[in-house]
Design an enzyme around this catalytic site. Structure first.
Site, PDB file in Angstrom:
ATOM      1  N   ASP A 249       0.753  -1.175   0.083  1.00 28.83           N
ATOM      2  CA  ASP A 249      -0.178  -0.135   0.034  1.00 28.83           C
ATOM      3  C   ASP A 249       0.813   1.338   0.085  1.00 28.83           C
ATOM      4  O   ASP A 249       0.447   2.436  -0.647  1.00 28.83           O
ATOM      5  CB  ASP A 249      -1.092  -0.063   1.182  1.00 28.83           C
ATOM      6  CG  ASP A 249      -0.502  -0.316   2.479  1.00 28.83           C
ATOM      7  OD1 ASP A 249       0.901  -0.205   2.756  1.00 28.83           O
ATOM      8  OD2 ASP A 249      -1.099  -0.408   3.505  1.00 28.83           O
ATOM      9  N   THR A 271      -2.097   3.621   9.833  1.00 29.65           N
ATOM     10  CA  THR A 271      -1.733   2.882  10.783  1.00 29.65           C
ATOM     11  C   THR A 271      -0.385   3.248  11.141  1.00 29.65           C
ATOM     12  O   THR A 271       0.052   3.066  12.277  1.00 29.65           O
ATOM     13  CB  THR A 271      -2.336   1.367  10.480  1.00 29.65           C
ATOM     14  OG1 THR A 271      -3.608   1.372  10.405  1.00 29.65           O
ATOM     15  CG2 THR A 271      -1.683   0.679  11.773  1.00 29.65           C
TER      16      THR A 271
END
Length: 487
Positions: A249, A271
């Site tokens: 990602d 995150t």
């Protein structure tokens, strides 16, 4: 706090078309349609969003990957209903390092979560054969105890049952199409890819006692992985083509950093906070290793030279802790309410080391912050607002320090920091990063990962053309950003 709109002009797409991005994060997943063409150049439509919640069993913490796969297929079906016959294809990206082994195409067990604490034994086994300095010289990776190579080393004899190892996005692509490959940007996070040749280091696998035969053929972003299997196509509504994207990602997010100049740093903030530079070659010095920097593969053969910072996990896990502590009569505060309270905290707050390993496992992050502060002579936050402000300021300091260190190690000046991902919405964090770094911060786009995913697909299908700088100019034109100046 002053934010200035910024953007850039660029030629639009070369053709019109619609593509789907499956973007799986550590806490949630989404399916997003990207429409290329028209005045905006690229428009996004969110068609599905679903939670990604790990499951703890007696043997550890696992990803609920079967549920994620179901949600992906359902999300693609929703996309087809939302835009019948429009979508030309799909790409899948996710977090890195986690994997599962297969035998004759059948799954061997449930994938472990990288926050599971079982990997300490794997680290000892790997370093017992190849020390940390020699390992970095070959794979270029920052030491993180959950890197794939350490995970594999924990398996012992069980590893011999497998004939293939697939990372999460590769496994999903396998289920969707039958493809049996590893996309190169995510493969670069395993610790088994040579940082210079970008090929599997079979010799290293042999030295570590790992079967190199389980490593699949490598493909680059933009490669076709085939069309949906007939049974999947029936569930979705049509046989979409699946294209390999920057399946890590962060690799996709960096594609969508809206900067055409090279003297910029990026923070892909979700995150985790991935802080670094895009380079043409890895930095494999001992100084880079000791500073905790990593060299991961980027799209078009670029190197993502970066440091992993704990990221917004600290905020989300703190909120989960407070929600568990709330009684039925109490209302839990939202993130926006907590950030507003934090913005009004007067006076200095504790700046703690966000990279301390104590913050890695799930659990009571506020309690660990309090313990860290007591142990290091820092003031313990007294309210939730003070905890949030302490987290934000500590993250901003970590981001600023990482940018300074990256610039020094790579010998490249930095004039601007680009924050993309969910952290771009956090005005307090962006302003604090500008203040602590002394550099302008450009925030956005929020959906950088999905945008980068879509752009790689679009270029492979001829909807857009050019190199990364051309793709980034399109992003800058389509998604105006916010600029925060240091105070």
């Amino acid at each position: 706090m002053t934010a200035v709109r910024t953007g850039a002009a660029t030629p639009g797409p070369t053709a019109a078309g619609t593509l789907a991005a499956v973007d799986l994060g550590a806490t949630s997943g989404r399916v997003i349609l990207g429409r290329f063409g028209g005045r905006e150049g690229l428009r996004l439509q969110h068609v599905a969003r679903f939670p990604n919640e790990p499951v703890r069993t007696p043997d550890g913490l696992h990803w609920n990957l079967l549920e994620l796969y179901r949600q992906v297929v359902d999300g693609l079906a929703v996309a087809e209903r939302a835009a019948p016959g429009e979508a030309l294809g799909v790409g899948v990206d996710s977090w890195a390092v986690d994997n599962r082994r297969l035998r004759h195409g059948r799954l061997l067990g449930v994938p472990y979560h990288y926050r599971d604490d079982r990997t300490a034994a794997g680290v000892a086994r790997v370093h017992g054969r190849v020390d940390a300095a020699a390992l970095f010289a070959r794979n270029g990776l920052q030491h993180l105890p959950f890197t794939t190579v350490f995970q594999l080393a924990t398996e012992g004899p069980l590893l011999g049952l497998a004939d293939r190892m697939l990372l999460v996005p590769d496994l999903l692509a396998h289920w969707l199409t039958g493809a049996d490959v590893a996309e190169r940007t995510n493969a670069s996070t395993t610790g088994l890819l040579d940082a210079c040749t970008r090929e599997w280091d079979a010799a290293l696998a042999g030295e570590l006692g790992l079967p190199a035969g389980i490593l699949p053929p490598l493909v680059d972003p933009g490669a076709s992985l085939g069309v949906l299997r007939p049974d999947v196509a029936r569930l979705v509504g049509r046989a979409l083509e699946v294209t390999a994207v920057g399946s890590h990602d962060t690799a996709s997010a960096v594609v969508a950093v809206p900067a055409t100049e090279r003297d910029v740093a990026y923070v892909s903030c979700g995150t985790w906070g991935l802080v670094g530079l895009e380079l043409d070659a890895p930095v494999l010095t001992e100084e880079a290793r000791l500073a905790g920097f990593t060299n991961e593969g980027g799209v078009d053969g670029r190197t993502r030279f970066l440091h992993n910072v704990m990221g917004l996990w600290l905020l989300s896990e703190s909120i989960r802790t407070w929600e568990r502590e709330s009684t039925a009569a109490q209302r839990s505060s939202t993130l926006q309410e907590l950030l507003a309270e934090a913005a009004h905290v007067s006076g200095p707050v504790a700046i703690f080391d966000v990279d301390d390993p104590c913050f890695l496992p799930p659990g009571d992050v506020p309690g660990r912050i309090a313990d860290w502060c007591r142990e290091h002579g820092q003031p313990v936050p007294a309210t939730r607002g003070e905890y949030v402000r302490s987290i934000v300021e500590s993250l901003a300091q970590a981001f600023a320090d990482a940018v300074t260190t990256a610039a020094r190690l790579a010998g490249r000046p930095v004039s601007t920091i680009h924050v993309v991902g969910g952290g771009a919405q956090n005005a307090l964090l962006c302003q604090s990063t500008a203040d602590r770094s002394g550099l302008p911060v450009v925030a956005g786009p929020v959906e950088a990962t999905a945008i980068g995913n879509l752009l790689v697909q679009a270029r492979a299908r001829g909807l857009v053309a050019g190199g990364l700088e051309d793709l980034r100019a399109l992003v800058a034109a389509a998604f105006p950003a916010e600029r925060y100046m240091p105070r």
